[in-house]
Design a protein around this motif. Structure first.
Motif, PDB file in Angstrom:
ATOM      1  N   PHE B 230     122.420 -55.960 -35.418  1.00 32.26           N
ATOM      2  CA  PHE B 230     121.387 -55.691 -34.422  1.00 32.26           C
ATOM      3  C   PHE B 230     119.976 -55.783 -35.021  1.00 32.26           C
ATOM      4  N   GLN B 231     119.848 -55.488 -36.306  1.00 30.10           N
ATOM      5  CA  GLN B 231     118.553 -55.724 -36.969  1.00 30.10           C
ATOM      6  C   GLN B 231     118.185 -57.195 -36.835  1.00 30.10           C
ATOM      7  N   ASP B 232     119.151 -58.052 -37.081  1.00 32.67           N
ATOM      8  CA  ASP B 232     118.934 -59.491 -36.974  1.00 32.67           C
ATOM      9  C   ASP B 232     118.624 -59.897 -35.529  1.00 32.67           C
ATOM     10  N   VAL B 233     119.398 -59.369 -34.586  1.00 32.99           N
ATOM     11  CA  VAL B 233     119.227 -59.749 -33.175  1.00 32.99           C
ATOM     12  C   VAL B 233     117.854 -59.315 -32.666  1.00 32.99           C
ATOM     13  N   TYR B 234     117.479 -58.070 -32.914  1.00 25.65           N
ATOM     14  CA  TYR B 234     116.191 -57.579 -32.403  1.00 25.65           C
ATOM     15  C   TYR B 234     115.037 -58.323 -33.066  1.00 25.65           C
ATOM     16  N   SER B 235     115.202 -58.585 -34.347  1.00 26.47           N
ATOM     17  CA  SER B 235     114.153 -59.299 -35.076  1.00 26.47           C
ATOM     18  C   SER B 235     113.947 -60.701 -34.500  1.00 26.47           C
ATOM     19  N   ARG B 236     115.025 -61.440 -34.366  1.00 27.53           N
ATOM     20  CA  ARG B 236     114.874 -62.847 -33.963  1.00 27.53           C
ATOM     21  C   ARG B 236     114.514 -62.993 -32.497  1.00 27.53           C
ATOM     22  N   HIS B 237     115.134 -62.174 -31.658  1.00 25.61           N
ATOM     23  CA  HIS B 237     114.892 -62.392 -30.224  1.00 25.61           C
ATOM     24  C   HIS B 237     113.566 -61.792 -29.758  1.00 25.61           C
ATOM     25  N   TYR B 238     113.049 -60.819 -30.500  1.00 21.42           N
ATOM     26  CA  TYR B 238     111.736 -60.277 -30.136  1.00 21.42           C
ATOM     27  C   TYR B 238     110.636 -60.664 -31.125  1.00 21.42           C
ATOM     28  N   GLY B 239     110.976 -61.510 -32.081  1.00 27.19           N
ATOM     29  CA  GLY B 239     109.960 -62.035 -32.980  1.00 27.19           C
ATOM     30  C   GLY B 239     109.292 -60.990 -33.868  1.00 27.19           C
ATOM     31  N   ILE B 240     110.058 -60.011 -34.303  1.00 25.69           N
ATOM     32  CA  ILE B 240     109.542 -58.987 -35.223  1.00 25.69           C
ATOM     33  C   ILE B 240     110.116 -59.285 -36.606  1.00 25.69           C
ATOM     34  N   PRO B 241     109.292 -59.263 -37.661  1.00 30.38           N
ATOM     35  CA  PRO B 241     109.848 -59.546 -38.996  1.00 30.38           C
ATOM     36  C   PRO B 241     111.059 -58.648 -39.279  1.00 30.38           C
ATOM     37  N   GLU B 242     112.084 -59.246 -39.859  1.00 29.42           N
ATOM     38  CA  GLU B 242     113.343 -58.514 -40.039  1.00 29.42           C
ATOM     39  C   GLU B 242     113.150 -57.216 -40.826  1.00 29.42           C
ATOM     40  N   ALA B 243     112.305 -57.269 -41.832  1.00 28.93           N
ATOM     41  CA  ALA B 243     112.111 -56.071 -42.649  1.00 28.93           C
ATOM     42  C   ALA B 243     111.416 -54.956 -41.865  1.00 28.93           C
ATOM     43  N   ASN B 244     110.816 -55.317 -40.721  1.00 23.00           N
ATOM     44  CA  ASN B 244     110.164 -54.301 -39.888  1.00 23.00           C
ATOM     45  C   ASN B 244     111.094 -53.714 -38.842  1.00 23.00           C
ATOM     46  N   VAL B 245     112.300 -54.187 -38.814  1.00 21.00           N
ATOM     47  CA  VAL B 245     113.258 -53.666 -37.834  1.00 21.00           C
ATOM     48  C   VAL B 245     114.258 -52.774 -38.563  1.00 21.00           C
ATOM     49  N   ARG B 246     114.308 -51.547 -38.116  1.00 22.73           N
ATOM     50  CA  ARG B 246     115.263 -50.605 -38.709  1.00 22.73           C
ATOM     51  C   ARG B 246     116.245 -50.180 -37.622  1.00 22.73           C
ATOM     52  N   VAL B 247     117.522 -50.325 -37.908  1.00 21.76           N
ATOM     53  CA  VAL B 247     118.542 -49.860 -36.973  1.00 21.76           C
ATOM     54  C   VAL B 247     119.298 -48.713 -37.638  1.00 21.76           C
ATOM     55  N   ILE B 248     119.326 -47.596 -36.953  1.00 20.41           N
ATOM     56  CA  ILE B 248     119.999 -46.412 -37.473  1.00 20.41           C
ATOM     57  C   ILE B 248     121.181 -46.104 -36.560  1.00 20.41           C
ATOM     58  N   ALA B 249     122.347 -46.088 -37.151  1.00 19.18           N
ATOM     59  CA  ALA B 249     123.562 -45.752 -36.396  1.00 19.18           C
ATOM     60  C   ALA B 249     124.096 -44.444 -36.972  1.00 19.18           C
ATOM     61  N   PRO B 250     123.738 -43.321 -36.345  1.00 21.45           N
ATOM     62  CA  PRO B 250     124.160 -42.025 -36.923  1.00 21.45           C
ATOM     63  C   PRO B 250     125.611 -41.738 -36.570  1.00 21.45           C
ATOM     64  N   ASP B 251     125.960 -40.550 -36.107  1.00 22.48           N
ATOM     65  CA  ASP B 251     127.333 -40.316 -35.660  1.00 22.48           C
ATOM     66  C   ASP B 251     127.577 -41.152 -34.405  1.00 22.48           C
ATOM     67  N   ILE B 252     128.699 -41.820 -34.368  1.00 25.72           N
ATOM     68  CA  ILE B 252     129.017 -42.702 -33.244  1.00 25.72           C
ATOM     69  C   ILE B 252     130.272 -42.169 -32.571  1.00 25.72           C
ATOM     70  N   GLY B 253     130.180 -41.968 -31.276  1.00 28.15           N
ATOM     71  CA  GLY B 253     131.302 -41.371 -30.546  1.00 28.15           C
ATOM     72  C   GLY B 253     132.353 -42.359 -30.121  1.00 28.15           C
ATOM     73  N   GLY B 254     132.875 -43.115 -31.065  1.00 31.60           N
ATOM     74  CA  GLY B 254     133.896 -44.123 -30.777  1.00 31.60           C
ATOM     75  C   GLY B 254     133.254 -45.469 -30.537  1.00 31.60           C
ATOM     76  N   SER B 255     133.937 -46.520 -30.951  1.00 26.46           N
ATOM     77  CA  SER B 255     133.387 -47.862 -30.748  1.00 26.46           C
ATOM     78  C   SER B 255     134.501 -48.858 -30.418  1.00 26.46           C
ATOM     79  N   PHE B 256     135.487 -48.974 -31.305  1.00 27.04           N
ATOM     80  CA  PHE B 256     136.663 -49.830 -31.085  1.00 27.04           C
ATOM     81  C   PHE B 256     136.282 -51.277 -30.798  1.00 27.04           C
ATOM     82  N   GLY B 257     135.181 -51.723 -31.362  1.00 22.39           N
ATOM     83  CA  GLY B 257     134.729 -53.096 -31.118  1.00 22.39           C
ATOM     84  C   GLY B 257     133.781 -53.195 -29.943  1.00 22.39           C
ATOM     85  N   MET B 258     133.802 -52.220 -29.055  1.00 27.31           N
ATOM     86  CA  MET B 258     132.993 -52.339 -27.839  1.00 27.31           C
ATOM     87  C   MET B 258     131.498 -52.265 -28.129  1.00 27.31           C
ATOM     88  N   LYS B 259     131.110 -51.479 -29.143  1.00 25.73           N
ATOM     89  CA  LYS B 259     129.682 -51.256 -29.372  1.00 25.73           C
ATOM     90  C   LYS B 259     129.091 -52.241 -30.390  1.00 25.73           C
TER      91      LYS B 259
END
Lengths: 165, 789
Positions: B230-259
């Protein structure tokens, strides 16, 4: 929206006085207004059990109640049960048995388990499985949760017998 | 060989031990910190207006009244976000001729499924945003909905960018299929329907997007298993330098591929935060989850087997039509499921003539895409149901026909007729083990006795092959920016503890625990002295993260290699302090010891103290390297395939159609087991998701493309009282591609549970003229199969 309503209730032993919108659910009140985020909302229609709290010591769905309905009541959440060490043994059994994965259903599971144990009976595995039917868990397959509760039931019985002896 | 990776009888040997999860204590006290819980200063809340129609042309959108509501801060439509967001297209280059319409956060001209987000409201609270959503008037001219996948194949294209509704089609043919069917003594053919179901993570999708215009910096607190993607996706699709995009995934309440898929809502919320310069929170409610989370499966399969008179399979021929919704999901695509279905068919069995036809079809429904055990349950159910049908035809026991056909454990390495390279599988051992733990002969005797009393018990078994540890051959060759490597940074603290930040992520599987075990094991220190951090692109090295069962096999190997690197550095420093050769030293129980005698020389904490605070006492020019960074990408086999066998015992009530699942068994070979406690619960959780698909879970649509059971009151999720105890047994065949030898186990339970259940129900109904080939096997479908209704 329309005017807010004054309520006063005990949450985890502390008296809370607050102004809430009539449409605020107890779950949203606990989570957002007083930031007790241990109570989770998974379906907001009383099915999944992630939002179970104790209302005057009985498990209720916090998503199906309005905060104003809890006026004058004693509400206890997983944080309160933890604080007064009412579920120490359950938490230990859950931990050792790995009876949780993502942990999102876990507060509701513990409140249900507290209710099962508080009811005084000694349910067998089928009984525990039946009693957990209002709690969805998507990670564990339930068996470890049943194991952990069964262990706690047994340990509490042993404890009572030892005290009698 | 890699046997030395886990020697269980020395101090700090944690690989292979059932240790509990340190991070679980927080969750047990309600101290989890999920994105759902997060509150930021000046944070706003998002709600969406969604399409009521499955297909329609947007005539006009009136947002004036909504915008005027007190507490509403902004209302955005398609144009607002499309102007700052580059469109995305869910295709992979190596899927020749694959196509999908481009997607933008909110639609510009047409709505393509019922529930598609159309307008975004941003307000002071979620309640106000929802109030405002009711004031938006979206005028849509309804168009005929393509709900049926087979009709969609020949219908006119529903997307103006495409010529037809075929997303991807491919054929496999190893040759000799026609000849084998002509020469066969027995052939069996069945047609299957596999319904749509969905992940139902207990925590719905959630994001808090926080864009800071002063630094052109985006922080996304995102409930996802793949923060780097998602760092890559947000960076490229919104034109923000990748190093300026931080994605934090803290506790996740289940994912199973869906998220791990890109969703329109999250993209829209990120765009809105950029436009407003304020944090915006979006948490899907459960109704929204049902119409916007990816769905899974949705296949119509016809399969045929050719066999000789000894019951040996000579050929397999399959056709799979899989319906994926209006778009192929991004960036992993919705074609991977079908591709894996046709490549995993027949995988446990020793035959060479295979032919498959795959059609991946668009229709007016929400996207389907990767969900736990991608493609596995379909391939397994088709194969195993056909094998059982053949066994019935030939009057062979289900174990007997499999014993005659499975690939001998002694014949590896080998390549499947579909092109998969198997390093080493253990079908013979697993099948024999299953028979033994099921106490199969006694079960059959009991079944016969009960049958005389009119009680219909059924015993079903299924063999499976599971894809784990994907190499760059999975997405990399297709041009998707999804990492096949993982990275770890290990730091020694001045007190002699270790901090490990690693790119594999935790959604409750116990990733942090097993990584801690591996690091502590390899360094020879107490596991409580290892702190593991995951899920933050600013503080962990880039990597693929946890999906497709790569956490232990790839993440674990990364941690192992990083720990060995740090250990070598620590022994080098210790050698300087002790004036000993590093090779003569070792670390055990937090002490530097003589390798041969185990005699303690100096504590690790003392080495750390000297290196950090008294480097003046070290020899001149010594620069102790007390932090190491290490990356690892899988090499060798493209995937570490695992295998196993499952058994299911059911009781069918022929009057009501209800099925009681009495017991389930799993034999599983995931290579080196790092933590049996965690592996077992992963497998059990997977089985229950597979049994859910078999008996309960289905996203039901009407002819207009409306989801008719989109709530947890209507969509059945397995509950404790419906699920059986699940007995698990392990076989360990470590992969030789890594030092650790671990393969994955997360898909194993789901892969074969529904196949075993389907075979069990059909076994119960033998003699009643009913064969079920559709899941979920609801009471109504069972009664229909029995001719009762």
């Amino acid at each position: 929206m329309s005017g807010k309503v004054e309520i006063s209730l005990a949450v985890n032993g502390e008296t809370i006085e607050a102004l809430v919108a009539p449409r605020t659910t107890l779950a949203d009140f606990l989570r957002q207004d007083i930031q007790l985020t241990g109570t989770h909302t998974g379906c907001e229609m009383g099915v999944c059990g992630a939002c179970l709290v104790l209302l005057d010591d009985r498990p209720v769905h916090a998503c199906l109640m309005f905060a104003v309905q809890a006026d004058g009541c004693a509400v206890e959440t997983v944080e309160g049960l933890t604080l007064r060490r009412a579920i120490d043994d359950l938490q230990k059994a859950f931990h050792e048995r790995n009876a949780l994965q993502c942990g999102f259903c876990t507060p509701g599971m513990l409140v249900s388990a507290y209710g099962i144990l508080a009811s005084g009976g000694e349910p067998d595995r089928d009984g525990i499985r039946d009693a957990l039917s209002g709690n969805y868990c998507r990670c564990t397959g339930y068996e470890s949760i049943v194991d952990a509760i069964e262990t706690t039931v047994r340990q509490r019985r042993q404890h009572v017998e030892e005290e009698k002896a | 060989m890699n046997a030395f990776a886990g020697s269980i009888d020395r101090p700090n040997s944690y690989i292979g031990r059932s240790v509990s999860r340190p991070n679980a204590k927080r969750l047990l006290e309600g101290r989890g910190r999920y994105v759902t819980d997060l509150v930021l200063p000046r944070m706003l809340h998002a709600a969406f207006v969604r399409s009521p129609y499955a297909h329609g042309k947007i005539v006009s959108i009136d947002i004036e009244e909504a915008k005027a509501l007190s507490g509403v801060r902004a209302v955005f439509t398609g144009e607002d976000l499309a102007s700052i967001c580059a469109p995305w297209t869910g295709t992979l280059d190596h899927f020749t001729n694959m196509k999908s319409p481009p997607q933008v956060p909110l639609p510009l001209e047409k709505v393509m499924w019922s529930g598609q987000p159309v307008v975004l409201i941003v307000a002071d609270s979620r309640a106000i945003a929802e109030d405002a959503a009711e004031l938006v008037i979206v005028d849509i001219e309804e168009l005929p909905a393509l709900a049926d996948p087979v009709e969609a194949m020949s219908a006119a294209a529903m997307s103006q960018e495409l010529a037809d509704n075929i997303c991807f089609a491919t054929k496999l043919d190893s040759g000799g299929v026609e000849e084998a069917f002509d020469a066969a003594d027995t052939t069996v053919e069945q047609s299957f329907i596999f319904g749509r179901h969905t992940a139902v993570t207990l925590e719905p999708r959630a994001i808090v997007a926080d864009y800071d215009p002063s630094e052109n910096r985006l922080t996304a607190h995102h409930a996802t298993q793949t923060p780097y993607q998602f760092q890559d996706v947000y960076s490229r699709h919104y034109g923000i330098p990748e190093a300026n995009v931080r994605v934090i995934a803290p506790d996740i309440g289940g994912s199973f591929g869906m998220k791990l898929h890109v969703y329109h809502e999250e993209m829209a919320v990120v765009g809105a935060s950029i436009l407003l310069g304020r944090p915006i929170k979006y948490v899907a409610d459960r109704m929204e989850s049902f119409v916007s989370d990816i769905h899974a499966r949705d296949h119509r399969v016809t399969g045929r087997l050719a066999l000789d008179r000894d019951g040996r399979i000579t050929a397999m021929d399959v056709d799979d039509v899989t319906a994926i919704g209006a778009f192929s999901s991004y960036p992993r695509t919705s074609a991977v499921e079908g591709n894996q279905v046709i490549r995993l068919m027949g995988a446990p069995y020793d035959f060479s003539s295979y032919r498959a036809n795959l059609s991946v079809v668009f229709q007016n429904k929400v996207q389907t895409s990767q969900y736990r055990a991608v493609g596995h349950p379909i391939a397994c159910a088709v194969t195993e149901s056909l094998v059982d049908a053949a066994a019935r035809e030939l009057s062979l026991d289900p174990f007997e026909i499999r014993e005659r056909n499975l690939i001998p454990d002694s014949s590896y390495p080998r390549t499947s007729p579909t092109g998969y390279q198997f390093e080493k599988l253990s079908h013979q051992v697993c099948l024999a083990r299953l028979k033994s733990i099921m106490n199969y002969d006694a079960l059959r005797a009991e079944q016969a006795g009960l049958r005389q009393k009119g009680i219909l018990r059924g015993i079903g078994i299924a063999l499976f092959v599971e894809i784990t540890n994907p190499s760059p051959a999975f997405y990399g060759v297709g041009g998707a920016r999804i990492s096949a490597q993982d990275g770890a940074i290990l730091k020694l603290t001045p007190s002699g503890e270790v901090h490990c930040s690693i790119s594999v992520t935790e959604q409750g599987q116990g990733t942090e625990t097993i990584i801690g075990q591996i690091v502590a094991d390899q360094l020879g220190i107490d596991r409580e002295k290892v702190r593991v951090m995951t899920g933050d692109t600013d503080t962990t090295p880039h990597g693929g993260a946890t999906w497709a069962c790569r956490g232990a096999g790839i993440g674990g190997e990364t941690a192992l290699q990083a720990a060995r690197k740090l250990k070598a550095n620590l022994l080098a420093v210790a050698g300087l302090i002790l004036q000993a050769r590093p090779g003569e030293l070792d670390i055990r129980a937090d002490w530097i010891v003589e390798a041969v005698t185990g005699q303690q020389r100096i504590s690790l904490a003392e080495v750390a103290r000297i290196a950090f605070f008294r480097s003046d006492t070290l020899p001149p020019e010594t620069q102790a390297q007390l932090s190491v960074a290490h990356h690892y990408a899988p090499q060798g086999y493209p995937f570490a395939f695992t295998n196993g066998a499952q058994g299911c015992l059911v009781e069918v009530d022929a009057e009501t159609g209800f099925v009681k699942i009495l017991k389930h068994w799993v034999v599983e070979d995931c290579g080196r087991i790092i933590n049996p406690l965690l592996v077992d619960e992963q497998v059990r959780g997977g089985v229950v998701q597979g049994l859910g698909a078999a008996f309960f879970e289905e996203c039901l649509y009407n002819e207009e493309g409306q989801l008719t059971n989109g709530s947890l009151a209507d969509y059945l999720v397995p509950m404790a009282c419906e699920m059986p105890d699940i007995e698990i047994s392990h076989v360990e065949t470590p992969t030789r591609d890594t030092e650790l030898g671990a393969k994955g186990c997360g898909e194993a339970g789901t892969a074969a549970a529904s196949a075993a259940a389907m075979n069990a129900v059909n076994d119960a109904l033998v003699g009643h003229g009913a064969v079920l080939t559709q899941i979920p096997m609801t009471p109504t479908r069972i009664l229909k199969a029995l001719g009762t209704i």
